[in-house]
Design a protein around this motif. Structure first.
Motif, PDB file in Angstrom:
ATOM      1  N   GLY A 173      -1.100 -77.538  57.212  1.00  0.00           N
ATOM      2  CA  GLY A 173      -1.957 -77.796  58.366  1.00  0.00           C
ATOM      3  C   GLY A 173      -2.016 -76.577  59.261  1.00  0.00           C
ATOM      4  O   GLY A 173      -1.067 -75.787  59.323  1.00  0.00           O
ATOM      5  N   LEU A 174      -3.129 -76.437  59.966  1.00  0.00           N
ATOM      6  CA  LEU A 174      -3.336 -75.237  60.792  1.00  0.00           C
ATOM      7  C   LEU A 174      -2.258 -75.091  61.874  1.00  0.00           C
ATOM      8  O   LEU A 174      -1.620 -76.058  62.260  1.00  0.00           O
ATOM      9  N   GLY A 175      -2.078 -73.847  62.312  1.00  0.00           N
ATOM     10  CA  GLY A 175      -1.096 -73.578  63.363  1.00  0.00           C
ATOM     11  C   GLY A 175       0.280 -73.343  62.776  1.00  0.00           C
ATOM     12  O   GLY A 175       0.429 -72.787  61.682  1.00  0.00           O
ATOM     13  N   SER A 176       1.295 -73.801  63.508  1.00  0.00           N
ATOM     14  CA  SER A 176       2.675 -73.463  63.158  1.00  0.00           C
ATOM     15  C   SER A 176       3.088 -73.810  61.722  1.00  0.00           C
ATOM     16  O   SER A 176       3.796 -73.027  61.096  1.00  0.00           O
ATOM     17  N   PRO A 177       2.670 -74.956  61.151  1.00  0.00           N
ATOM     18  CA  PRO A 177       3.067 -75.217  59.757  1.00  0.00           C
ATOM     19  C   PRO A 177       2.584 -74.131  58.789  1.00  0.00           C
ATOM     20  O   PRO A 177       3.302 -73.763  57.855  1.00  0.00           O
ATOM     21  N   SER A 178       1.377 -73.599  59.021  1.00  0.00           N
ATOM     22  CA  SER A 178       0.914 -72.492  58.180  1.00  0.00           C
ATOM     23  C   SER A 178       1.824 -71.274  58.348  1.00  0.00           C
ATOM     24  O   SER A 178       2.171 -70.605  57.371  1.00  0.00           O
ATOM     25  N   TYR A 179       2.253 -71.003  59.590  1.00  0.00           N
ATOM     26  CA  TYR A 179       3.131 -69.851  59.830  1.00  0.00           C
ATOM     27  C   TYR A 179       4.510 -70.083  59.187  1.00  0.00           C
ATOM     28  O   TYR A 179       5.092 -69.172  58.599  1.00  0.00           O
ATOM     29  N   ASP A 180       5.013 -71.315  59.299  1.00  0.00           N
ATOM     30  CA  ASP A 180       6.336 -71.628  58.740  1.00  0.00           C
ATOM     31  C   ASP A 180       6.350 -71.435  57.222  1.00  0.00           C
ATOM     32  O   ASP A 180       7.293 -70.868  56.671  1.00  0.00           O
ATOM     33  N   VAL A 181       5.303 -71.943  56.568  1.00  0.00           N
ATOM     34  CA  VAL A 181       5.271 -71.875  55.103  1.00  0.00           C
ATOM     35  C   VAL A 181       5.085 -70.423  54.651  1.00  0.00           C
ATOM     36  O   VAL A 181       5.716 -69.973  53.699  1.00  0.00           O
ATOM     37  N   PHE A 182       4.261 -69.677  55.370  1.00  0.00           N
ATOM     38  CA  PHE A 182       4.082 -68.265  55.038  1.00  0.00           C
ATOM     39  C   PHE A 182       5.385 -67.493  55.265  1.00  0.00           C
ATOM     40  O   PHE A 182       5.768 -66.644  54.440  1.00  0.00           O
ATOM     41  N   ALA A 183       6.082 -67.807  56.350  1.00  0.00           N
ATOM     42  CA  ALA A 183       7.346 -67.123  56.656  1.00  0.00           C
ATOM     43  C   ALA A 183       8.396 -67.403  55.585  1.00  0.00           C
ATOM     44  O   ALA A 183       9.304 -66.594  55.364  1.00  0.00           O
ATOM     45  N   ALA A 184       8.254 -68.551  54.899  1.00  0.00           N
ATOM     46  CA  ALA A 184       9.201 -68.898  53.830  1.00  0.00           C
ATOM     47  C   ALA A 184       8.950 -68.058  52.579  1.00  0.00           C
ATOM     48  O   ALA A 184       9.727 -68.118  51.626  1.00  0.00           O
ATOM     49  N   GLY A 185       7.871 -67.296  52.563  1.00  0.00           N
ATOM     50  CA  GLY A 185       7.541 -66.472  51.396  1.00  0.00           C
ATOM     51  C   GLY A 185       6.173 -66.845  50.857  1.00  0.00           C
ATOM     52  O   GLY A 185       5.969 -67.995  50.463  1.00  0.00           O
ATOM     53  N   ALA A 211       7.335 -87.941  55.010  1.00  0.00           N
ATOM     54  CA  ALA A 211       8.574 -87.667  55.741  1.00  0.00           C
ATOM     55  C   ALA A 211       8.232 -87.075  57.095  1.00  0.00           C
ATOM     56  O   ALA A 211       7.405 -86.165  57.195  1.00  0.00           O
ATOM     57  N   ASN A 212       8.822 -87.635  58.128  1.00  0.00           N
ATOM     58  CA  ASN A 212       8.621 -87.108  59.479  1.00  0.00           C
ATOM     59  C   ASN A 212       9.877 -86.340  59.880  1.00  0.00           C
ATOM     60  O   ASN A 212      10.967 -86.900  59.957  1.00  0.00           O
ATOM     61  N   ILE A 213       9.695 -85.034  60.111  1.00  0.00           N
ATOM     62  CA  ILE A 213      10.841 -84.181  60.416  1.00  0.00           C
ATOM     63  C   ILE A 213      10.884 -83.940  61.928  1.00  0.00           C
ATOM     64  O   ILE A 213       9.940 -83.354  62.488  1.00  0.00           O
ATOM     65  N   PHE A 214      11.935 -84.403  62.554  1.00  0.00           N
ATOM     66  CA  PHE A 214      12.046 -84.234  64.014  1.00  0.00           C
ATOM     67  C   PHE A 214      12.584 -82.832  64.305  1.00  0.00           C
ATOM     68  O   PHE A 214      13.772 -82.564  64.153  1.00  0.00           O
ATOM     69  N   ILE A 215      11.668 -81.954  64.688  1.00  0.00           N
ATOM     70  CA  ILE A 215      12.019 -80.548  64.892  1.00  0.00           C
ATOM     71  C   ILE A 215      12.079 -80.219  66.377  1.00  0.00           C
ATOM     72  O   ILE A 215      11.533 -80.926  67.220  1.00  0.00           O
ATOM     73  N   GLU A 216      12.756 -79.124  66.671  1.00  0.00           N
ATOM     74  CA  GLU A 216      12.791 -78.603  68.040  1.00  0.00           C
ATOM     75  C   GLU A 216      11.395 -78.173  68.470  1.00  0.00           C
ATOM     76  O   GLU A 216      10.664 -77.587  67.670  1.00  0.00           O
ATOM     77  N   ALA A 217      11.068 -78.407  69.722  1.00  0.00           N
ATOM     78  CA  ALA A 217       9.796 -77.902  70.255  1.00  0.00           C
ATOM     79  C   ALA A 217      10.003 -76.460  70.711  1.00  0.00           C
ATOM     80  O   ALA A 217      10.163 -76.169  71.891  1.00  0.00           O
ATOM     81  N   VAL A 218      10.058 -75.571  69.715  1.00  0.00           N
ATOM     82  CA  VAL A 218      10.250 -74.147  69.991  1.00  0.00           C
ATOM     83  C   VAL A 218       9.114 -73.403  69.310  1.00  0.00           C
ATOM     84  O   VAL A 218       8.790 -73.673  68.159  1.00  0.00           O
ATOM     85  N   ASP A 219       8.503 -72.499  70.035  1.00  0.00           N
ATOM     86  CA  ASP A 219       7.403 -71.714  69.479  1.00  0.00           C
ATOM     87  C   ASP A 219       7.970 -70.426  68.898  1.00  0.00           C
ATOM     88  O   ASP A 219       8.419 -69.559  69.634  1.00  0.00           O
ATOM     89  N   TYR A 220       7.969 -70.302  67.577  1.00  0.00           N
ATOM     90  CA  TYR A 220       8.525 -69.115  66.920  1.00  0.00           C
ATOM     91  C   TYR A 220       7.501 -67.981  66.903  1.00  0.00           C
ATOM     92  O   TYR A 220       6.303 -68.235  67.050  1.00  0.00           O
ATOM     93  N   PRO A 221       7.958 -66.757  66.680  1.00  0.00           N
ATOM     94  CA  PRO A 221       6.992 -65.665  66.510  1.00  0.00           C
ATOM     95  C   PRO A 221       6.049 -66.014  65.359  1.00  0.00           C
ATOM     96  O   PRO A 221       6.481 -66.560  64.333  1.00  0.00           O
ATOM     97  N   LYS A 222       4.777 -65.728  65.527  1.00  0.00           N
ATOM     98  CA  LYS A 222       3.800 -66.114  64.507  1.00  0.00           C
ATOM     99  C   LYS A 222       3.964 -65.243  63.258  1.00  0.00           C
ATOM    100  O   LYS A 222       4.107 -64.029  63.353  1.00  0.00           O
ATOM    101  N   ALA A 223       3.970 -65.904  62.093  1.00  0.00           N
ATOM    102  CA  ALA A 223       3.952 -65.184  60.810  1.00  0.00           C
ATOM    103  C   ALA A 223       2.608 -65.521  60.201  1.00  0.00           C
ATOM    104  O   ALA A 223       2.367 -66.669  59.834  1.00  0.00           O
ATOM    105  N   LEU A 224       1.719 -64.561  60.124  1.00  0.00           N
ATOM    106  CA  LEU A 224       0.317 -64.877  59.870  1.00  0.00           C
ATOM    107  C   LEU A 224      -0.078 -64.751  58.396  1.00  0.00           C
ATOM    108  O   LEU A 224      -0.139 -63.642  57.858  1.00  0.00           O
ATOM    109  N   PRO A 225      -0.388 -65.881  57.752  1.00  0.00           N
ATOM    110  CA  PRO A 225      -0.871 -65.825  56.364  1.00  0.00           C
ATOM    111  C   PRO A 225      -2.308 -65.290  56.322  1.00  0.00           C
ATOM    112  O   PRO A 225      -2.967 -65.197  57.362  1.00  0.00           O
ATOM    113  N   PRO A 226      -2.800 -64.953  55.117  1.00  0.00           N
ATOM    114  CA  PRO A 226      -4.175 -64.466  55.006  1.00  0.00           C
ATOM    115  C   PRO A 226      -5.172 -65.476  55.589  1.00  0.00           C
ATOM    116  O   PRO A 226      -4.993 -66.685  55.410  1.00  0.00           O
TER     117      PRO A 226
END
Lengths: 179, 203
Positions: B36-48, B169-184
């Motif tokens: 999904g757009l926004g942080s999940p895209s950055y998280d998955v890209f940051a994972a490799g 699965a609903n993952i209860f995560i911290e509301a912290v804005d990480y540095p953006k890791a930008l996928p293509p």
């Protein structure tokens, strides 16, 4: 077969289904409409085609794009009122250049009893076009197979995004039992 | 529970999103992933970065519905939708579409911080009393999982890889804005390489 179904039987609807079959469509994604009922019914009875009902049309745009990502051809069926629901979701098609084929039964343009259908019916073609989707239109039963087939090939052979509008005159007057 | 708390200091969960996503993706090497757009895209890209990732940058509300289309088209591959609470809320109806078909190879993972992080951390409905697991259960999903402990990541990965049930699965995560890791951002590129990974050529 009940009375409503009998009045809605049209030969061109069978031809639409055959075009989808010959074209290797494996997912038929839809929000139902009386005009699509025959095609939907055939998809439910088919061994290869998976019918996927969605609750709102923009979800259908996303499903057919997902299907193409997975290597399959999918088509989307809706009524003209649903086209407006899709506008932002069409950016998916434009950005990624997904091939896209959508069949739309028109309301609000011919002997319409319910004027609530008219605003979106009048804007359906423009809504597609402003988001970069080409529009073809079939007004007579004889023209349906050619127009549908031409749009289908433009999408899945040419990679284009195409919507075919099926005129409300093809479907016939909706019967309202007004006392 | 959290409904009366103030806008600024409410924390929905404690799980580190970047770490959790990295572990999950590493445990699901076969998975076809839609983000999904926004942080999940950055998280998955940051994972490799990987070719079988499809990163959404727009079309908010599309992630689960795209996952449904992919899962039906590719029944032998695990399909993983990784999205946020805001994106999932915009496509709530797509959970009904998924539940009516229930592909056995589809898992939706919602990274739920109870906020719209991308637009300045406004509270979302999930921190105002709405439970996405409850919606998914009512929509006929085979299972739902509320994850408050990151150790559950291996159990979740097993469910993804098993391809024998449709779940959320609903993952209860911290509301912290990480540095953006930008996928293509080039949609045509990510579409074509995703398909190429599955053996399909471009036009």
């Amino acid at each position: 077969m009940d009375v409503i179904e009998q009045t809605l039987q049209h030969h061109w609807k069978d031809e639409i289904f055959e075009i989808f079959k010959r074209g290797g469509v494996e997912q038929l994604v839809y929000v139902p409409d009386a005009g699509h009922s025959q095609v939907i019914k055939k998809a439910w009875a088919d061994d290869v085609m998976t019918p996927i009902p969605v609750t709102t049309e923009e979800d259908g745009v996303a499903v057919v794009c997902g299907s193409w990502l997975g290597g399959k051809r999918a088509v989307l069926l809706m009524q003209s009122s649903g086209v407006g629901n899709c506008v932002n979701m069409f950016s998916l098609i434009k950005n990624c250049q997904f091939p896209f084929f959508c069949l739309v039964t028109m309301r609000g343009e011919w002997a319409e009893f319910n004027q609530w259908q008219t605003p979106m019916g009048s804007a359906t073609q423009q809504a597609f076009e402003m988001m970069g989707i080409n529009v073809l239109r079939a007004d007579s039963p004889q023209s349906v197979p050619d127009v549908v087939s031409a749009g289908f090939d433009a999408a899945f052979v040419g990679g284009d995004a195409v919507a075919v509008l099926l005129s409300q005159s093809l479907i016939g007057r909706k019967k309202w039992d007004v006392k | 529970m959290g409904c009366q708390m103030s806008q600024n200091n409410y924390q929905h969960g404690t799980i580190n999103r970047r770490q959790f996503v990295k572990e999950l993706v590493d445990l699901c090497p076969e998975a076809l992933i839609v983000t999904g757009l926004g942080s999940p895209s950055y998280d998955v890209f940051a994972a490799g970065d990987r070719p079988q990732n499809f990163y959404l940058w727009g079309a908010m509300g599309a992630a689960a519905a795209m996952g449904l289309g992919i899962a039906i088209a590719q029944p032998n591959k695990p399909v993983l939708v990784i999205t946020g609470d805001g994106e999932m809320l915009m496509g709530l109806g797509s959970l009904a579409a998924v539940g009516a078909k229930k592909p056995k190879n589809l898992t939706i993972v919602v990274l739920d911080n109870g906020h719209y992080a991308e637009t300045g951390m406004q509270r979302s409905h999930t921190s105002l009393g709405v439970e996405l697991t409850g919606v998914a259960s009512a929509c006929n999903f085979d299972w739902t999982l509320s994850v408050r402990d990151s150790a559950l990541v291996s159990e979740l990965a097993e469910k993804v890889n098993a391809k024998n049930s449709c779940g959320l699965a609903n993952i209860f995560i911290e509301a912290v804005d990480y540095p953006k890791a930008l996928p293509p951002r080039d949609g045509t590129y990510i579409k074509n390489r995703f398909r190429q990974h599955l053996g399909f050529e471009p036009f």
